[in-house]
Design an enzyme around this catalytic site. Structure first.
Site, PDB file in Angstrom:
ATOM      1  N   SER A 153       0.849  -1.195   0.000  1.00 52.37           N
ATOM      2  CA  SER A 153       0.000   0.000   0.000  1.00 52.37           C
ATOM      3  C   SER A 153       0.883   1.244   0.000  1.00 52.37           C
ATOM      4  CB  SER A 153      -0.870   0.003   1.247  1.00 52.37           C
ATOM      5  OG  SER A 153      -1.453   1.270   1.430  1.00 52.37           O
ATOM      6  N   SER A 154       0.339   2.342  -0.508  1.00 48.76           N
ATOM      7  CA  SER A 154       1.097   3.601  -0.507  1.00 48.76           C
ATOM      8  C   SER A 154       1.321   4.134   0.916  1.00 48.76           C
ATOM      9  CB  SER A 154       0.372   4.658  -1.343  1.00 48.76           C
ATOM     10  OG  SER A 154      -0.937   4.866  -0.847  1.00 48.76           O
ATOM     11  N   CYS A 155       0.610   3.567   1.903  1.00 49.21           N
ATOM     12  CA  CYS A 155       0.796   4.074   3.270  1.00 49.21           C
ATOM     13  C   CYS A 155       2.072   3.557   3.929  1.00 49.21           C
ATOM     14  CB  CYS A 155      -0.412   3.745   4.134  1.00 49.21           C
ATOM     15  SG  CYS A 155      -0.465   2.025   4.586  1.00 49.21           S
ATOM     16  N   TYR A 168      -0.609  -1.097  10.268  1.00 48.44           N
ATOM     17  CA  TYR A 168      -0.877  -1.696   8.947  1.00 48.44           C
ATOM     18  C   TYR A 168       0.352  -1.531   8.043  1.00 48.44           C
ATOM     19  CZ  TYR A 168      -3.402  -1.672   4.356  1.00 48.44           C
ATOM     20  OH  TYR A 168      -3.850  -1.870   3.068  1.00 48.44           O
ATOM     21  N   LYS A 181       2.786  -4.308   6.107  1.00 47.18           N
ATOM     22  CA  LYS A 181       3.033  -4.281   4.661  1.00 47.18           C
ATOM     23  C   LYS A 181       4.531  -4.180   4.359  1.00 47.18           C
ATOM     24  CE  LYS A 181      -1.203  -4.446   3.056  1.00 47.18           C
ATOM     25  NZ  LYS A 181      -1.628  -5.590   2.233  1.00 47.18           N
ATOM     26  N   HIS A 198     -12.997   3.321   3.247  1.00 50.99           N
ATOM     27  CA  HIS A 198     -12.174   4.431   2.740  1.00 50.99           C
ATOM     28  C   HIS A 198     -13.066   5.603   2.312  1.00 50.99           C
ATOM     29  CE1 HIS A 198      -9.282   1.024   2.164  1.00 50.99           C
ATOM     30  NE2 HIS A 198      -8.482   1.916   2.709  1.00 50.99           N
TER      31      HIS A 198
HETATM   32  N1  LIG Z   1      -8.587  -0.494  -0.901  1.00 51.49           N
HETATM   33  C1  LIG Z   1      -7.537   0.314  -1.002  1.00 51.49           C
HETATM   34  O1  LIG Z   1      -7.683   1.554  -1.114  1.00 51.49           O
HETATM   35  C2  LIG Z   1      -6.157  -0.253  -1.016  1.00 51.49           C
HETATM   36  C3  LIG Z   1      -5.893  -1.610  -0.853  1.00 51.49           C
HETATM   37  N2  LIG Z   1      -4.592  -2.057  -0.872  1.00 51.49           N
HETATM   38  C4  LIG Z   1      -4.274  -3.475  -0.702  1.00 51.49           C
HETATM   39  O2  LIG Z   1      -4.877  -4.236  -1.734  1.00 51.49           O
HETATM   40  C5  LIG Z   1      -5.251  -5.515  -1.231  1.00 51.49           C
HETATM   41  C6  LIG Z   1      -6.733  -5.743  -1.458  1.00 51.49           C
HETATM   42  O3  LIG Z   1      -7.473  -4.729  -0.767  1.00 51.49           O
HETATM   43  P1  LIG Z   1      -9.032  -4.546  -1.005  1.00 51.49           P
HETATM   44  O4  LIG Z   1      -9.450  -5.342  -2.163  1.00 51.49           O
HETATM   45  O5  LIG Z   1      -9.311  -3.104  -0.954  1.00 51.49           O
HETATM   46  O6  LIG Z   1      -9.595  -5.197   0.316  1.00 51.49           O
HETATM   47  P2  LIG Z   1     -11.047  -5.792   0.590  1.00 51.49           P
HETATM   48  O7  LIG Z   1     -11.337  -5.551   2.015  1.00 51.49           O
HETATM   49  O8  LIG Z   1     -12.005  -5.321  -0.428  1.00 51.49           O
HETATM   50  O9  LIG Z   1     -10.829  -7.354   0.346  1.00 51.49           O
HETATM   51  C7  LIG Z   1      -9.983  -8.075   1.179  1.00 51.49           C
HETATM   52  C8  LIG Z   1     -10.134  -9.548   0.878  1.00 51.49           C
HETATM   53  O10 LIG Z   1      -9.295 -10.252   1.792  1.00 51.49           O
HETATM   54  C9  LIG Z   1      -9.974 -11.377   2.227  1.00 51.49           C
HETATM   55  N3  LIG Z   1      -9.546 -11.710   3.589  1.00 51.49           N
HETATM   56  C10 LIG Z   1      -9.456 -10.877   4.660  1.00 51.49           C
HETATM   57  N4  LIG Z   1      -9.067 -11.563   5.760  1.00 51.49           N
HETATM   58  C11 LIG Z   1      -8.915 -12.854   5.353  1.00 51.49           C
HETATM   59  C12 LIG Z   1      -8.552 -14.048   6.018  1.00 51.49           C
HETATM   60  N5  LIG Z   1      -8.239 -14.053   7.315  1.00 51.49           N
HETATM   61  N6  LIG Z   1      -8.516 -15.195   5.302  1.00 51.49           N
HETATM   62  C13 LIG Z   1      -8.830 -15.211   3.986  1.00 51.49           C
HETATM   63  N7  LIG Z   1      -9.167 -14.110   3.298  1.00 51.49           N
HETATM   64  C14 LIG Z   1      -9.212 -12.952   3.984  1.00 51.49           C
HETATM   65  C15 LIG Z   1     -11.462 -11.056   2.219  1.00 51.49           C
HETATM   66  O11 LIG Z   1     -12.151 -12.269   1.995  1.00 51.49           O
HETATM   67  P3  LIG Z   1     -13.748 -12.464   2.231  1.00 51.49           P
HETATM   68  O12 LIG Z   1     -14.416 -11.436   1.370  1.00 51.49           O
HETATM   69  O13 LIG Z   1     -14.011 -13.843   1.767  1.00 51.49           O
HETATM   70  O14 LIG Z   1     -13.981 -12.254   3.688  1.00 51.49           O
HETATM   71  C16 LIG Z   1     -11.543 -10.082   1.038  1.00 51.49           C
HETATM   72  O15 LIG Z   1     -11.906 -10.756  -0.126  1.00 51.49           O
HETATM   73  C17 LIG Z   1      -4.856  -5.531   0.246  1.00 51.49           C
HETATM   74  O16 LIG Z   1      -3.591  -6.109   0.381  1.00 51.49           O
HETATM   75  C18 LIG Z   1      -4.794  -4.053   0.591  1.00 51.49           C
HETATM   76  O17 LIG Z   1      -3.907  -3.843   1.652  1.00 51.49           O
HETATM   77  C19 LIG Z   1      -3.543  -1.202  -1.079  1.00 51.49           C
HETATM   78  C20 LIG Z   1      -3.741   0.125  -1.246  1.00 51.49           C
HETATM   79  C21 LIG Z   1      -5.047   0.721  -1.220  1.00 51.49           C
HETATM   80  C1  LIG Z   2      -5.570   3.266   1.334  1.00 54.27           C
HETATM   81  C2  LIG Z   2      -5.155   3.793   2.665  1.00 54.27           C
HETATM   82  O1  LIG Z   2      -6.283   4.178   3.433  1.00 54.27           O
HETATM   83  C3  LIG Z   2      -6.039   4.712   4.738  1.00 54.27           C
HETATM   84  O2  LIG Z   2      -5.482   5.983   4.683  1.00 54.27           O
HETATM   85  P1  LIG Z   2      -6.162   7.259   4.056  1.00 54.27           P
HETATM   86  O3  LIG Z   2      -5.590   7.514   2.719  1.00 54.27           O
HETATM   87  O4  LIG Z   2      -6.043   8.366   5.016  1.00 54.27           O
HETATM   88  O5  LIG Z   2      -7.641   6.772   3.830  1.00 54.27           O
HETATM   89  P2  LIG Z   2      -9.143   7.209   3.915  1.00 54.27           P
HETATM   90  O6  LIG Z   2      -9.698   6.887   2.587  1.00 54.27           O
HETATM   91  O7  LIG Z   2      -9.813   6.571   5.072  1.00 54.27           O
HETATM   92  O8  LIG Z   2      -9.178   8.794   4.183  1.00 54.27           O
HETATM   93  C4  LIG Z   2      -8.662   9.719   3.273  1.00 54.27           C
HETATM   94  C5  LIG Z   2      -8.961  11.131   3.699  1.00 54.27           C
HETATM   95  O9  LIG Z   2     -10.353  11.360   3.537  1.00 54.27           O
HETATM   96  C6  LIG Z   2     -10.888  11.987   4.698  1.00 54.27           C
HETATM   97  N1  LIG Z   2     -12.325  11.692   4.811  1.00 54.27           N
HETATM   98  C7  LIG Z   2     -13.326  12.598   4.724  1.00 54.27           C
HETATM   99  N2  LIG Z   2     -14.501  12.027   4.945  1.00 54.27           N
HETATM  100  C8  LIG Z   2     -14.247  10.701   5.134  1.00 54.27           C
HETATM  101  C9  LIG Z   2     -15.088   9.592   5.412  1.00 54.27           C
HETATM  102  O10 LIG Z   2     -16.304   9.702   5.527  1.00 54.27           O
HETATM  103  N3  LIG Z   2     -14.476   8.377   5.535  1.00 54.27           N
HETATM  104  C10 LIG Z   2     -13.121   8.224   5.410  1.00 54.27           C
HETATM  105  N4  LIG Z   2     -12.591   6.979   5.529  1.00 54.27           N
HETATM  106  N5  LIG Z   2     -12.302   9.271   5.185  1.00 54.27           N
HETATM  107  C11 LIG Z   2     -12.871  10.494   5.051  1.00 54.27           C
HETATM  108  C12 LIG Z   2     -10.027  11.431   5.817  1.00 54.27           C
HETATM  109  O11 LIG Z   2     -10.106  12.249   6.975  1.00 54.27           O
HETATM  110  C13 LIG Z   2      -8.650  11.451   5.159  1.00 54.27           C
HETATM  111  O12 LIG Z   2      -8.091  12.738   5.238  1.00 54.27           O
HETATM  112  C14 LIG Z   2      -5.007   3.948   5.509  1.00 54.27           C
HETATM  113  O13 LIG Z   2      -5.463   3.895   6.851  1.00 54.27           O
HETATM  114  C15 LIG Z   2      -4.582   2.699   4.880  1.00 54.27           C
HETATM  115  O14 LIG Z   2      -5.571   1.723   5.042  1.00 54.27           O
HETATM  116  C16 LIG Z   2      -4.357   2.790   3.425  1.00 54.27           C
HETATM  117  O15 LIG Z   2      -3.546   2.081   2.863  1.00 54.27           O
END
Ligand SMILES: NC(=O)C1=CN([C@@H]2O[C@H](COP(=O)(O)OP(=O)(O)OC[C@H]3O[C@@H](n4cnc5c(N)ncnc54)[C@H](OP(=O)(O)O)[C@@H]3O)[C@@H](O)[C@H]2O)C=CC1
Ligand SMILES: C[C@H]1O[C@H](OP(=O)(O)OP(=O)(O)OC[C@H]2O[C@@H](n3cnc4c(=O)[nH]c(N)nc43)[C@H](O)[C@@H]2O)[C@@H](O)[C@@H](O)C1=O
Length: 326
Positions: free
Chosen positions: A116-118, A145, A149, A188
């Site tokens: 992740s970019s974090c 987190y 990563k 998010h």
């Molecule tokens: N969303 C984002 O903005 C970002 C995501 N990422 C990374 O990309 C990847 C995918 O994220 P994203 O698709 O958003 O996440 P989601 O939450 O949408 O999906 C996560 C998946 O992981 C599975 N999972 C979670 N815990 C378990 C477990 N204990 N055993 C088996 N499967 C598990 C879930 O399965 P089930 O549905 O069956 O429970 C689900 O399908 C992650 O590595 C995340 O860190 C990176 C940057 C940004």
């Molecule tokens: C992908 C990345 O996601 C997480 O980091 P983040 O980029 O800060 O993600 P975010 O989407 O939750 O928030 C982005 C911005 O948006 C603002 N904001 C406004 N209103 C809402 C709101 O209603 N919900 C949320 N969630 N944020 C809000 C919020 O205050 C912040 O300034 C990591 O923990 C980590 O998991 C990671 O890898």
């Protein structure tokens, strides 16, 4: 790095997508199906809990995939990360260690780890280059987190050194798209705001409150673009260094809120709850390394937002975890 297609994904290639029902995993599944790539395997967390080491080792030994894409993780927005840091650290470490150890044990030929970019320092120079990893303190709202990563990246590098396996890691920027988690507090920003503005527009509310100051800047990549990039990297990228995956364009959260309001047709005013965390002030990835491999994103944010909102409208009934499943 290489610009030759060393690892072609062919009709006969067996791919296990860990996390295939999630935002990224479901997009990967669709992309693999579109490409006609061989046998696809997926397991829900109920069928295979990747925190369970023995079950994970047994599953991979049995399935013997040619490729594992690790899109399984405990994922959430800023509030989920800052509320449950112990769970985010522990679950993500266990999932990735189990999967990587299982892959090594049977010599799975190719593995893509999604970070992740974090992972980058809170005040990294923008746009953020891959080599800024571990050069400064992390953003406290997601440090647990991020450390998990970072451990994944190191494990990939260590396996390459020790076992000579061509495993790689990619660092996506903030993702969005169909199949996202639309939970009101745990998700998010984009899915949270789509849901909040949609509910407000349908009720006729005069105001919507968003979190923080609205000044942080974020970059957003559509999940279909991420999936396409992952398949490209699996075929062309072979380097120990993580590679950023993004668009190279960012926006303030206030701009994002305005775009979501316009997309859903909310005409009221937007207020800001500064009691909620802003997180890192800016997160914009340097995507020159990615572009150097011959890949660029193709879904622009207004188009992706409109498409995601349409999908949300068709699937509004979310389950308890905020994820529409129908
Ligand atoms: N969303 C984002 O903005 C970002 C995501 N990422 C990374 O990309 C990847 C995918 O994220 P994203 O698709 O958003 O996440 P989601 O939450 O949408 O999906 C996560 C998946 O992981 C599975 N999972 C979670 N815990 C378990 C477990 N204990 N055993 C088996 N499967 C598990 C879930 O399965 P089930 O549905 O069956 O429970 C689900 O399908 C992650 O590595 C995340 O860190 C990176 C940057 C940004
Ligand atoms: C992908 C990345 O996601 C997480 O980091 P983040 O980029 O800060 O993600 P975010 O989407 O939750 O928030 C982005 C911005 O948006 C603002 N904001 C406004 N209103 C809402 C709101 O209603 N919900 C949320 N969630 N944020 C809000 C919020 O205050 C912040 O300034 C990591 O923990 C980590 O998991 C990671 O890898």
């Amino acid at each position: 790095m290489t610009d030759t297609q060393r690892f072609p994904l062919l009709p006969g290639t067996r791919v296990y997508v860990a996390g295939h029902r999630g935002l990224a995993g479901s997009a990967l599944w669709r992309a693999l199906e579109r490409r006609g790539v061989g046998t696809l395997t997926g397991r829900t967390s109920a069928e295979l809990d990747l925190r369970d080491r023995d079950a994970t080792m047994a599953f991979v030994a049995e399935a013997r995939p040619d490729v594992i894409i690790d899109a399984a993780a405990r994922v959430g927005g800023i509030l989920a990360n800052s509320t449950y840091p112990a769970d985010f650290l522990s679950e993500n470490l266990r999932i990735q260690v189990n999967l990587l150890d299982a892959a090594r044990a049977v010599g799975v030929p190719r593995f893509l780890f999604l970070g992740s970019s974090c992972i980058y320092p809170k005040f990294a120079e923008q746009p953020i280059r891959e080599d800024s990893l571990l050069t400064g303190p992390l953003e406290p709202t997601n440090d647990a987190y991020a450390i998990a990563k970072i451990a994944g990246i190191l494990q990939i590098q260590a396996i390459r050194r020790q076992d000579g396996l061509p495993y790689i890691s990619a660092m996506p920027t903030n993702l969005y798209g169909p199949g996202d988690n639309f939970h009101p507090t745990q998700s998010h920003v984009l899915p949270a705001l789509i849901r909040r503005f949609d509910e407000a527009a349908r009720r006729g509310d005069p105001t919507v409150t968003c979190w923080g100051s609205g000044t942080p800047r974020r970059e957003f990549l559509h999940a279909d673009d991420l999936a396409d990039a992952c398949l490209h990297l699996l075929e062309f990228y072979d380097d120990p260094a993580p590679i950023n995956v993004g668009t190279g364009v960012d926006h303030t959260i206030a701009e994002i809120a305005g775009m979501v309001a316009d997309t859903v047709g909310f005409g009221g005013t937007i207020e800001w709850d500064t009691g909620k965390p802003d997180g890192t002030p800016q997160k914009l990835l340097d995507v020159s390394r990615l572009h150097g491999t011959g890949w660029t994103s193709s879904v622009d944010l207004p188009t992706g937002l409109t498409q995601t909102y349409r999908w949300y409208q068709d699937h509004r009934e979310a389950s308890a975890d905020g994820r529409p499943r129908s």
